[in-house]
Design an enzyme around this catalytic site. Structure first.
Site, PDB file in Angstrom:
ATOM      1  N   TYR A 167       1.083  -1.086  -0.131  1.00 16.99           N
ATOM      2  CA  TYR A 167      -0.086  -0.190   0.059  1.00 16.99           C
ATOM      3  C   TYR A 167       0.729   1.316  -0.078  1.00 16.99           C
ATOM      4  O   TYR A 167       1.898   1.351   0.794  1.00 16.99           O
ATOM      5  CB  TYR A 167      -0.974  -0.040   1.456  1.00 16.99           C
ATOM      6  CG  TYR A 167      -1.739   1.234   1.430  1.00 16.99           C
ATOM      7  CD1 TYR A 167      -1.523   2.169   2.495  1.00 16.99           C
ATOM      8  CD2 TYR A 167      -2.817   1.463   0.515  1.00 16.99           C
ATOM      9  CE1 TYR A 167      -2.131   3.252   2.722  1.00 16.99           C
ATOM     10  CE2 TYR A 167      -3.534   2.507   0.774  1.00 16.99           C
ATOM     11  CZ  TYR A 167      -3.513   3.468   1.594  1.00 16.99           C
ATOM     12  OH  TYR A 167      -4.045   4.675   1.736  1.00 16.99           O
ATOM     13  N   ASP A 223       9.569   2.603  -0.774  1.00 19.94           N
ATOM     14  CA  ASP A 223       8.200   3.184  -0.096  1.00 19.94           C
ATOM     15  C   ASP A 223       8.784   2.907   1.517  1.00 19.94           C
ATOM     16  O   ASP A 223       8.126   1.929   2.090  1.00 19.94           O
ATOM     17  CB  ASP A 223       6.923   2.942  -0.340  1.00 19.94           C
ATOM     18  CG  ASP A 223       5.983   3.486   0.508  1.00 19.94           C
ATOM     19  OD1 ASP A 223       4.687   3.526   0.210  1.00 19.94           O
ATOM     20  OD2 ASP A 223       6.410   4.267   1.458  1.00 19.94           O
ATOM     21  N   LYS A 272       5.349   9.861   8.398  1.00 21.63           N
ATOM     22  CA  LYS A 272       4.926   9.342   9.740  1.00 21.63           C
ATOM     23  C   LYS A 272       6.174   9.639  10.459  1.00 21.63           C
ATOM     24  O   LYS A 272       5.859  11.100  11.138  1.00 21.63           O
ATOM     25  CB  LYS A 272       4.909   7.872   9.702  1.00 21.63           C
ATOM     26  CG  LYS A 272       3.756   7.591   8.788  1.00 21.63           C
ATOM     27  CD  LYS A 272       3.478   5.972   8.959  1.00 21.63           C
ATOM     28  CE  LYS A 272       2.593   5.385   7.836  1.00 21.63           C
ATOM     29  NZ  LYS A 272       1.125   5.202   8.652  1.00 21.63           N
TER      30      LYS A 272
END
Ligand code: KE4
Length: 430
Positions: free
Chosen positions: A145, A240, A268
Site C-alpha cells: 500500500y 516506500d 510518519k
C-alpha cells in the site's frame, strides 16, 4: 462489558456528516465488525477513550508515535515554534535543517522535498520517475500500500485490502493499465515482465518490508534482485519507507539490508505526529523537479514550520535516547512473550517481528506474500482484537496491519500485554 456509550453517540453523529463517520477507512473497524471508539487523549504508550477507558496502544497513530504519544520534548518545541508563526509559505530555516537531517540519516537521499502525507510522497516519486525516464509503466506488488494514489490503488494493501476492494472505484482503466501488479517475493514474475517490456518500465515501487498486509519479509536476495534488474533496464527503484523509515533503523530498511534505491518515500516518524511526508534520492533525478526541471509538484503547507519542528525534535530525541537500539530490545522482550504464549497454547501461529514492528497472523502458514495472509482465520482475529481491547490493549483493527512498539512501552506494559494476549488468544482460539 466495557462501557463505550459516548463513543457510540459520537460515531452516530459523525456518520451524519463524515462518510462512514471517519476520515480514514481503516479507523471504521470494518474488518473487526464493530464500531470504533473515539479517543479523548493520548500520552506515552497509553490512550484514553471518551468513556474513560484506558488502553495500551500498539497502533501509535499508525507509526508516527515512535517516542510514544505527546512526548514533552516535541510538545515544547512545537509550542515554542508556534510563537514565531503557524505557517509561512516562505522558505524557512526549519526546512533546511530537516532536509540536512534526512540526508545525514539516509545517504541515498542526496536531495529531498517535503510534502504533507505519505500519499503525496509516493505520488510524486512516481511522477518524477516517469518524467525522468520518459516511460509510462510502473510495477507495484500485491498487498503493498502506497497511499491513495490513483495509479497505486491497484491490488493495494491496508484499508483497501481490509475493505476487500483492492481496486478502488474511480480509477480509470487507462490509469490502472499502466500499473503492472505482481506477486511479492516471486522474482520470476518480475523477470517475465522485464523481458517483455523492460524498456517501458519507469519504476518499481515497493515497501521493502511490506507492512500493509500484515508484516512480510522479502526472501533472501529478493531486494538485491530488484536492485539489479532495475539497474540493468534503467528503471527507477523506489523504496516506500513511509512506515519503515527512521523506525527500523536510523536509515530505515535500506540501511538494514544495505541496498540503495534511487528514490525513497518517507513520512510518519519525520512529522512527529504532525502532517508530513517527504521523498528524496539521487540528485540527478530530484533536479527534474520544478522549479529546477520539468516535473511539477507543489504544496501550500509543505515545509510547515510546526511540522518540521516536530519532526526534527522527534529525530533528535531518538538519537539522544539511542532509540533504535532500545526499540530492538523492547521488541525482543515483546516477541519472547508472544512466542512463549503460543507455545503454552500449543498453537504455532505465524508471528513476524523486526525491531518495533510486528504482526501475529491467525494462520500457521509460512507468510511470503499477501496470498498467504488471506489464509488467516479472520474470525479468530476479530475475536482476539475485541478480547484484547476489552482488557485494555489496542492492537490494529485489521489482520492486514502491523503493530508498533514505542520507546514509551515499558517492561510492565509489555508484561501486561503478554498476559492480555494470552487470555485473548485463549478466547479467540477456543
Ligand atoms: P498517508 O498518505 O496515509 O500519510 O501515507 C500513505 C502510506 C504510504 N506508504 C506506506 C508504506 C503506508 O503505510 C502509508 C499509510 N499507512 C496506513 C497504515 N497502514 C495509514 C493508515 C490509514 O490509512 O489511516
Amino acid at each position: 462489558m466495557v462501557d463505550r456509550n459516548l463513543s457510540s453517540k459520537l460515531y452516530a453523529a459523525a456518520k451524519e456528516v463524515i462518510p462512514g463517520g471517519v476520515n480514514s477507512p481503516v479507523r471504521a473497524f470494518k474488518s473487526v465488525d464493530g464500531d470504533p471508539f473515539f479517543v479523548q487523549r493520548a500520552r506515552g504508550c497509553r490512550i484514553w477513550d471518551v468513556d474513560g477507558n484506558e488502553m495500551i496502544d500498539y497502533v501509535g497513530t499508525w507509526g508516527p508515535a515512535i517516542l510514544g504519544h505527546a512526548p514533552s520534548a516535541v510538545i515544547d518545541a512545537v509550542h515554542h515554534a508556534s510563537k514565531e508563526g503557524l505557517s509561512f509559505g516562505i522558505p524557512n530555516r526549519h526546512e533546511v535543517e530537516i532536509a540536512r537531517t534526512i540526508r545525514d540519516y539516509v545517504p541515498s537521499v542526496e536531495k529531498v522535498r517535503m510534502v504533507n502525507s505519505g500519499t503525496e510522497a509516493t505520488m510524486t516519486a512516481i511522477r518524477l520517475a516517469r518524467g525522468f525516464t520518459g516511460r509510462d509503466k510502473i510495477i507495484k506488488f500485491e498487498g503493498c500500500y502506497h497511499g491513495h494514489v490513483d495509479s497505486l490503488l491497484v491490488a493495494a494493501g491496508s484499508g483497501a485490502l481490509t475493505l476487500g476492494k483492492p481496486d478502488s472505484a474511480g480509477v480509470p482503466d487507462d490509469f490502472a493499465k499502466l500499473t503492472i501488479t505482481l506477486p511479492f517475493n516471486r522474482p520470476e514474475a518480475v523477470e517475465e515482465v522485464f523481458e517483455k517490456e523492460g524498456d517501458q518500465i519507469a519504476a518499481i515501487i515497493l515497501e521493502p518490508f511490506p507492512a500493509n498486509a500484515g508484516l512480510i519479509f522479502p526472501k533472501e536476495g529478493y531486494l538485491q534482485f530488484l536492485r539489479d534488474i532495475t539497474e540493468k533496464y534503467g528503471t527507477v527503484l523506489i523504496f516506500d519507507e513511509v512506515m519503515t523509515g527512521f523506525r527500523l533503523a536510523k536509515g530505515g530498511v535500506q540501511e538494514k539490508v544495505g541496498i540503495t534505491p534511487d528514490l525513497t518515500a518517507m513520512g510518519k516518524v519525520i512529522g512527529g505526529g504532525l502532517p508530513v511526508g517527504a521523498f528524496g534520492g539521487r540528485a540527478d533525478i530530484m533536479d527534474h523537479l520544478a522549479p529546477e526541471g520539468p516535473v511539477y509538484q507543489a504544496g501550500t503547507l509543505s515545509g510547515n514550520p510546526l511540522a518540521m519542528t516536530a519532526g526534527i525534535t522527534q529525530l533528535k530525541e531518538m538519537e539522544r535516547l539511542n532509540g533504535w537500539e532500545r526499540l530492538d530490545e523492547i521488541g525482543q522482550v515483546f516477541e519472547d512473550g508472544v512466542r512463549d504464549t503460543l507455545k503454552e497454547l500449543g498453537r504455532d501461529l505465524s508471528f513476524n517481528r523486526v525491531g518495533s514492528m510486528f504482526c501475529l497472523f491467525f494462520t500457521e502458514e509460512k507468510i511470503e506474500n499477501v496470498d498467504d495472509v488471506k489464509k488467516s482465520d479472520f474470525n479468530a482475529f476479530r475475536k482476539f482484537f475485541w478480547a484484547a481491547l476489552d482488557r485494555g490493549v489496542y492492537f490494529a483493527p485489521s489482520q492486514y496491519e502491523a503493530g508498533f512498539i514505542s520507546l514509551a512501552h515499558g517492561a510492565e506494559d509489555i508484561a501486561r500485554t503478554t498476559e492480555v494476549a494470552r487470555e485473548a488468544l485463549r478466547e479467540a482460539l477456543a
